[in-house]
Design an enzyme around this catalytic site. Structure first.
Site, mmCIF file in Angstrom:
data_model
loop_
_atom_site.group_PDB
_atom_site.id
_atom_site.type_symbol
_atom_site.label_atom_id
_atom_site.label_comp_id
_atom_site.label_asym_id
_atom_site.label_seq_id
_atom_site.Cartn_x
_atom_site.Cartn_y
_atom_site.Cartn_z
ATOM 1 N N ASP A 1 0.851 -1.193 0.000
ATOM 2 C CA ASP A 1 0.000 0.000 0.000
ATOM 3 C C ASP A 1 0.889 1.247 0.000
ATOM 4 O OD1 ASP A 1 -3.211 0.522 1.025
ATOM 5 O OD2 ASP A 1 -1.804 2.201 1.106
ATOM 6 N N ILE A 2 0.488 2.250 -0.765
ATOM 7 C CA ILE A 2 1.285 3.471 -0.893
ATOM 8 C C ILE A 2 1.238 4.320 0.391
ATOM 9 C CG2 ILE A 2 -0.455 5.089 -1.817
ATOM 10 C CD1 ILE A 2 1.600 5.788 -4.025
ATOM 11 N N ASN B 1 -13.029 -2.984 2.329
ATOM 12 C CA ASN B 1 -14.009 -1.919 2.503
ATOM 13 C C ASN B 1 -14.952 -1.896 1.310
ATOM 14 O OD1 ASN B 1 -12.608 -1.168 4.840
ATOM 15 N ND2 ASN B 1 -11.227 0.139 3.685
ATOM 16 N N GLN C 1 -14.501 2.681 1.400
ATOM 17 C CA GLN C 1 -13.775 2.364 0.161
ATOM 18 C C GLN C 1 -13.442 3.640 -0.602
ATOM 19 O OE1 GLN C 1 -15.870 -0.407 -2.399
ATOM 20 N NE2 GLN C 1 -14.117 -0.658 -3.777
ATOM 21 N N HIS D 1 -10.068 -4.906 -3.247
ATOM 22 C CA HIS D 1 -8.728 -5.188 -2.727
ATOM 23 C C HIS D 1 -8.865 -5.629 -1.286
ATOM 24 C CE1 HIS D 1 -9.764 -0.914 -2.523
ATOM 25 N NE2 HIS D 1 -9.214 -0.902 -1.324
ATOM 26 N N HIS E 1 -7.063 -5.639 2.105
ATOM 27 C CA HIS E 1 -5.955 -5.088 2.881
ATOM 28 C C HIS E 1 -5.412 -6.173 3.801
ATOM 29 C CE1 HIS E 1 -6.791 -0.672 2.339
ATOM 30 N NE2 HIS E 1 -8.013 -1.102 2.112
HETATM 31 P P1 5GP Z 1 -9.725 1.639 0.368
HETATM 32 O O1 5GP Z 1 -9.867 2.935 1.141
HETATM 33 O O2 5GP Z 1 -10.390 1.754 -0.983
HETATM 34 O O3 5GP Z 1 -10.135 0.434 1.129
HETATM 35 O O4 5GP Z 1 -8.173 1.451 0.166
HETATM 36 C C1 5GP Z 1 -7.461 1.977 -0.916
HETATM 37 C C2 5GP Z 1 -6.000 1.836 -0.565
HETATM 38 O O5 5GP Z 1 -5.251 2.009 -1.739
HETATM 39 C C3 5GP Z 1 -5.511 2.878 0.446
HETATM 40 O O6 5GP Z 1 -4.985 2.211 1.578
HETATM 41 C C4 5GP Z 1 -4.461 3.667 -0.334
HETATM 42 O O7 5GP Z 1 -3.351 4.046 0.453
HETATM 43 C C5 5GP Z 1 -4.080 2.700 -1.433
HETATM 44 N N1 5GP Z 1 -3.659 3.351 -2.659
HETATM 45 C C6 5GP Z 1 -4.254 4.397 -3.278
HETATM 46 N N2 5GP Z 1 -3.588 4.724 -4.404
HETATM 47 C C7 5GP Z 1 -2.544 3.866 -4.494
HETATM 48 C C8 5GP Z 1 -1.473 3.710 -5.447
HETATM 49 O O8 5GP Z 1 -1.365 4.425 -6.446
HETATM 50 N N3 5GP Z 1 -0.585 2.721 -5.205
HETATM 51 C C9 5GP Z 1 -0.674 1.908 -4.108
HETATM 52 N N4 5GP Z 1 0.262 0.978 -3.968
HETATM 53 N N5 5GP Z 1 -1.662 2.021 -3.203
HETATM 54 C C10 5GP Z 1 -2.580 2.990 -3.386
#
Ligand code: 5GP
Ligand code: ZN
Length: 112
Positions: free
Chosen positions: A29-30, A85, A92, A98, A100
């Site tokens: 994760d970034i 999420n 989300q 995805h 986590h």
């Molecule tokens: P969500 O909030 O949708 O459950 O999680 C999305 C996740 O994707 C977040 O933890 C965010 O840090 C990660 N993320 C967003 N953009 C990027 C990216 O460009 N590269 C990577 N490796 N992770 C990302």
């Protein structure tokens, strides 16, 4: 193609990849929320958990077991958390499913 994670799958956006096969990829994760924080995603675009179909049962299992194996390989066997999420209310932000995987710190419940 608008989807960020489809672009990662296609190699159009770089990611620190941990694992890849014909169905899934896993990458760090970034914005890590734990010392270990990676995502396991299907290569096929599926927007939310609500869009997962009955036919996707093997894929869903493969995502879960990939998460379990990689957590172990990254030193999280003592304990870790998986989370998926769903939609805005579920927190989300990227609309390509995805899982986590977070580890190597104490987790708490409820997550908030
Ligand atoms: P969500 O909030 O949708 O459950 O999680 C999305 C996740 O994707 C977040 O933890 C965010 O840090 C990660 N993320 C967003 N953009 C990027 C990216 O460009 N590269 C990577 N490796 N992770 C990302
Ligand atoms: Zn996508």
């Amino acid at each position: 193609m608008d989807c960020l994670f489809c672009k990662i799958v296609a190699g159009q956006i770089p990611a620190r990849k941990i694992y890849e096969d014909d169905q899934v990829i896993a990458f760090h994760d970034i914005g890590p929320q734990a010392p270990v924080h990676f995502l396991v995603i299907p290569k096929r675009h599926i927007a939310t958990l609500n869009d997962l179909g009955e036919d996707d049962r093997p894929l869903a299992g493969h995502i879960l077991f990939t998460a379990q194996r990689l957590a172990r390989e990254l030193g999280c066997e003592e304990g870790f958390r998986v989370a998926m999420n769903c939609n805005e209310l579920g927190g989300q932000t990227v609309y390509h499913i995805h899982m986590h995987v977070l580890g190597q710190r104490q987790m708490h419940w409820p997550p908030g």
